[in-house]
Design an enzyme around this catalytic site. Structure first.
Site, PDB file in Angstrom:
ATOM      1  N   GLU A 106      10.934   1.794   9.526  1.00 43.17           N
ATOM      2  CA  GLU A 106      11.769   2.834   9.434  1.00 43.17           C
ATOM      3  C   GLU A 106      10.921   4.093   9.500  1.00 43.17           C
ATOM      4  OE1 GLU A 106      14.872   2.781   8.354  1.00 43.17           O
ATOM      5  OE2 GLU A 106      15.089   0.695   8.031  1.00 43.17           O
TER       6      GLU A 106
ATOM      7  N   LYS B  15       0.794  -1.100   0.056  1.00 51.25           N
ATOM      8  CA  LYS B  15       0.158  -0.007  -0.013  1.00 51.25           C
ATOM      9  C   LYS B  15       1.070   1.181  -0.106  1.00 51.25           C
ATOM     10  CE  LYS B  15      -2.004   2.535   3.254  1.00 51.25           C
ATOM     11  NZ  LYS B  15      -1.922   3.849   2.433  1.00 51.25           N
TER      12      LYS B  15
ATOM     13  N   GLU C 178       9.501  16.356  15.123  1.00 49.52           N
ATOM     14  CA  GLU C 178       9.804  16.456  13.744  1.00 49.52           C
ATOM     15  C   GLU C 178       8.780  17.201  12.927  1.00 49.52           C
ATOM     16  OE1 GLU C 178       8.745  12.802  11.645  1.00 49.52           O
ATOM     17  OE2 GLU C 178      10.367  12.896  10.456  1.00 49.52           O
TER      18      GLU C 178
ATOM     19  N   CYS D   2      13.426  12.103   5.452  1.00 48.93           N
ATOM     20  CA  CYS D   2      13.409  11.827   6.694  1.00 48.93           C
ATOM     21  C   CYS D   2      14.985  12.003   7.347  1.00 48.93           C
ATOM     22  CB  CYS D   2      13.059  10.462   6.973  1.00 48.93           C
ATOM     23  SG  CYS D   2      14.029   9.174   5.826  1.00 48.93           S
TER      24      CYS D   2
HETATM   25  P1  NDP Z   1       2.316   7.980   7.906  1.00 46.93           P
HETATM   26  O1  NDP Z   1       3.110   7.137   9.392  1.00 46.93           O
HETATM   27  O2  NDP Z   1       1.393   8.714   8.332  1.00 46.93           O
HETATM   28  O3  NDP Z   1       2.130   6.898   6.870  1.00 46.93           O
HETATM   29  C1  NDP Z   1       2.784   6.133   6.157  1.00 46.93           C
HETATM   30  C2  NDP Z   1       2.202   4.881   5.571  1.00 46.93           C
HETATM   31  O4  NDP Z   1       1.482   4.374   6.580  1.00 46.93           O
HETATM   32  C3  NDP Z   1       1.085   5.775   4.687  1.00 46.93           C
HETATM   33  O5  NDP Z   1       0.833   4.471   3.716  1.00 46.93           O
HETATM   34  C4  NDP Z   1      -0.043   5.392   5.570  1.00 46.93           C
HETATM   35  O6  NDP Z   1      -1.238   5.542   4.689  1.00 46.93           O
HETATM   36  C5  NDP Z   1       0.032   4.172   6.355  1.00 46.93           C
HETATM   37  N1  NDP Z   1      -0.780   4.044   7.530  1.00 46.93           N
HETATM   38  C6  NDP Z   1      -1.357   5.286   8.409  1.00 46.93           C
HETATM   39  N2  NDP Z   1      -1.783   4.480   9.674  1.00 46.93           N
HETATM   40  C7  NDP Z   1      -1.579   3.302   9.466  1.00 46.93           C
HETATM   41  C8  NDP Z   1      -2.007   2.105  10.259  1.00 46.93           C
HETATM   42  N3  NDP Z   1      -2.730   2.228  11.412  1.00 46.93           N
HETATM   43  N4  NDP Z   1      -1.799   0.915   9.771  1.00 46.93           N
HETATM   44  C9  NDP Z   1      -1.118   0.697   8.834  1.00 46.93           C
HETATM   45  N5  NDP Z   1      -0.796   1.752   7.927  1.00 46.93           N
HETATM   46  C10 NDP Z   1      -1.077   2.902   8.386  1.00 46.93           C
HETATM   47  O7  NDP Z   1       3.588   8.924   7.556  1.00 46.93           O
HETATM   48  P2  NDP Z   1       3.512   9.794   6.388  1.00 46.93           P
HETATM   49  O8  NDP Z   1       3.052   9.060   5.004  1.00 46.93           O
HETATM   50  O9  NDP Z   1       2.935  10.986   6.895  1.00 46.93           O
HETATM   51  O10 NDP Z   1       5.194   9.887   6.203  1.00 46.93           O
HETATM   52  C11 NDP Z   1       5.825  11.117   6.811  1.00 46.93           C
HETATM   53  C12 NDP Z   1       6.745  10.251   7.955  1.00 46.93           C
HETATM   54  O11 NDP Z   1       7.490   9.209   7.403  1.00 46.93           O
HETATM   55  C13 NDP Z   1       7.590  11.045   8.561  1.00 46.93           C
HETATM   56  O12 NDP Z   1       7.727  10.960   9.977  1.00 46.93           O
HETATM   57  C14 NDP Z   1       9.063  10.775   8.047  1.00 46.93           C
HETATM   58  O13 NDP Z   1      10.137  11.127   9.037  1.00 46.93           O
HETATM   59  C15 NDP Z   1       9.007   9.195   7.922  1.00 46.93           C
HETATM   60  N6  NDP Z   1       9.752   8.577   7.034  1.00 46.93           N
HETATM   61  C16 NDP Z   1      10.828   7.775   7.483  1.00 46.93           C
HETATM   62  C17 NDP Z   1      11.796   7.376   6.742  1.00 46.93           C
HETATM   63  C18 NDP Z   1      12.626   6.289   7.129  1.00 46.93           C
HETATM   64  O14 NDP Z   1      13.427   5.709   6.433  1.00 46.93           O
HETATM   65  N7  NDP Z   1      13.060   6.126   8.569  1.00 46.93           N
HETATM   66  C19 NDP Z   1      11.834   7.672   5.285  1.00 46.93           C
HETATM   67  C20 NDP Z   1      10.905   8.576   4.704  1.00 46.93           C
HETATM   68  C21 NDP Z   1       9.768   9.135   5.569  1.00 46.93           C
HETATM   69  P3  NDP Z   1      -2.031   6.811   4.512  1.00 46.93           P
HETATM   70  O15 NDP Z   1      -1.082   7.862   3.977  1.00 46.93           O
HETATM   71  O16 NDP Z   1      -2.914   6.641   3.357  1.00 46.93           O
HETATM   72  O17 NDP Z   1      -2.765   7.419   5.469  1.00 46.93           O
END
Ligand code: NDP
Length: 479
Positions: free
Chosen positions: A248, A173, A383, A282
């Site tokens: 991550e 997803k 963040e 990130c």
């Molecule tokens: P989110 O945690 O909101 O979402 C990440 C993914 O998880 C999306 O596909 C989201 O769907 C999905 N998701 C949300 N809630 C759930 C749940 N309860 N169960 C399963 N899946 C779920 O992050 P963001 O998309 O806002 O991305 C930004 C974040 O990602 C920042 O904190 C950033 O630091 C981190 N990040 C970390 C990296 C690393 O390598 N450590 C690299 C890049 C980003 P939907 O968007 O449809 O809600």
């Protein structure tokens, strides 16, 4: 334009016929719909993956490798189309999508297509016992991959490529905010000859579609990149089911600058490490600590360079800072600028929305530098994930090390110095998973990638990813 799920090699509408609006960040308009997939769609994707697994797990490494490399070639051949789609969906400058996001997605498939042919396991001769032990590394089965919106195809494929290279089948997803390139990827996989069902892509909300993947009892491993709070929620669901987890998560990375560094190179790179992709990486160095002796000079030079960054429509080649990904995200970032003011932070530049002519409803924000009085303030600890950095001076190595580590996150750090002894000391003392010295974002896909503390659990990249996507079984043979 309606995006569809990709299940068993076919594009499909959601079973519920329920759709979500997809917004274009550069003009704030709805430009398509995406499936609001339910548990039933996830189940369908799972069944398709389960069926495909029987054959795919038995496919030779050479054949798997050939298909992955073909996907990589097709992504390269479609660079322009994918880059335009990514830029429109995410708001990132087209130049960035063309030089970083899509080439890197192609590299992910090529890299793991090659890596799987070199992946080996250990054997141990048990001397004196007439026995040999060896490690059998078997694919897990059906695995779940969930990725965020900031580097959509780049991070989506970073998970999918090793998962399928290792012989698993996938239910994946992408973020609901940036579904477009994941949607286009299905077509490429079919063209490359990836057997149907090996990769299934379901679109929808995190809390419904994502959660359904995590809760599925037969999806035995979850690779997730996203926010720390979401990672914690996923761990709460997955841990009692004993799923393998790779998380991550967020970061708030220190960029530590000593007076003995190569100043000009540091300045150029610091502009990128602060504001590339509108600061929505990130790994961005969002907490900048500068040695006191060069602090005032750095402040003047840095502000001048940042003021010159062109904020504009992402499709324009001259744009350096595009739109933020969504309206709620823009509002969140703006709220931190307000918090900075109440905390006594000084806005050295930026801080305001930008109105781009002809695209007045787009989510544009000036790149913003905040001078903070203490490292303990909220804008320095939480963040923000946007074009906002904090700066403050430090006096000693011990002081800056303490400030760098005094945070819940531990993803990456950057150090600018030409002092080897200091470099070695910092490499051992910094609480992070990734440490750059005199550079930033220089990536070699063989290296372990991930964070410590609230930045995650587990490592991706290279053989670490192939280890994650396989189960190790020890076989002991007595002869
Ligand atoms: P989110 O945690 O909101 O979402 C990440 C993914 O998880 C999306 O596909 C989201 O769907 C999905 N998701 C949300 N809630 C759930 C749940 N309860 N169960 C399963 N899946 C779920 O992050 P963001 O998309 O806002 O991305 C930004 C974040 O990602 C920042 O904190 C950033 O630091 C981190 N990040 C970390 C990296 C690393 O390598 N450590 C690299 C890049 C980003 P939907 O968007 O449809 O809600």
């Amino acid at each position: 334009m309606n995006i569809q799920n990709f299940i068993n090699g076919k594009l499909e509408n959601p079973i519920s016929k329920d759709w979500i609006d997809n917004y274009c960040p550069s003009d704030g308009e709805v430009y398509g719909k995406i499936p609001n997939s339910s548990k039933a769609d996830v189940e369908k994707a799972y069944q398709s993956a389960k069926t495909a697994f029987k054959q795919w797990s038995q496919t030779t490494l050479e054949a798997r490798s050939r298909i992955l490399i073909k996907i990589s070639e097709l992504l390269e051949a479609n660079l322009q189309r994918f880059a335009e789609a990514e830029s429109k969906d995410n708001g990132k400058p087209i130049g960035l999508a063309k030089t970083i996001d899509i080439p890197r997605a192609a590299s992910n498939f090529r890299f793991f297509g090659n890596a799987i042919t070199q992946f080996a396991s250990e054997s141990h001769e048990s001397a004196g016992q007439n026995a040999i032990n060896y490690t059998l590394r078997q694919p897990i089965g059906v695995v779940g991959c969930i990725s965020p919106w900031n580097l959509p195809l780049y991070l989506f494929t970073w998970k999918i490529a090793p998962a399928i290279a290792a012989g698993n089948c996938v239910v994946a997803k992408p973020s609901e905010v940036t579904p477009m390139t994941a949607y286009l990827l299905g077509e490429i996989c079919n063209e490359a000859g990836l057997p149907k069902g090996v990769l299934n892509i379901v679109h929808g909300l995190g809390t419904t579609t994502g959660q359904a993947i995590v809760e599925h009892p037969e999806i035995k491993a979850i690779s997730f990149t996203g926010g720390t709070a979401t990672g914690a929620q996923i761990a709460r669901v997955a841990a009692p089911m004993f799923k393998k987890l790779s998380l991550e998560l967020g970061g708030k990375n220190p960029n530590i600058i000593f007076a003995d560094c190569d100043y000009n190179e540091m300045l150029e790179t610091t502009v990128s490490s602060s504001f590339a992709n509108q600061g929505q990486i990130c790994l961005c160095g969002s907490r900048i600590f500068i040695e006191a002796s060069i602090y005032e000079a750095f402040k003047v030079d840095f502000v001048e360079k940042v003021k010159a960054l062109k904020v504009g429509h992402p499709a324009k080649n001259t744009t350096k800072i595009g739109a933020l990904v969504s309206k709620p995200h823009l509002e969140k970032v703006l709220s931190y600028i307000d918090i900075a003011k109440t905390e006594g932070g000084k806005i050295l530049c930026g801080g305001n929305k930008v109105v781009v002519k002809g695209f007045e409803n787009g989510y544009y924000l000036e790149p913003t530098i905040i001078e903070v009085k203490t490292d303990e303030c909220r804008v320095n600890q939480e963040e923000i994930f946007g074009p906002v950095v904090t700066i403050m001076p430090f006096k000693t190595e011990a002081d800056v090390l303490q400030m760098a580590n005094k945070i819940k996150y531990g993803l990456s750090a950057t150090l600018w110095t030409n002092n080897l002894k200091r470099t070695m000391h910092f490499s051992k003392q910094l609480q992070v998973g990734i440490f750059w010295v005199n550079t930033w974002m220089l990536r070699d896909l063989r290296t372990p990638f991930g964070g410590v503390k609230a930045s995650g659990v587990g490592r991706e990249g290279g053989f670490e990813a192939l280890r994650f996507f396989t189960e190790a079984k020890n076989v002991c043979i007595k002869y």
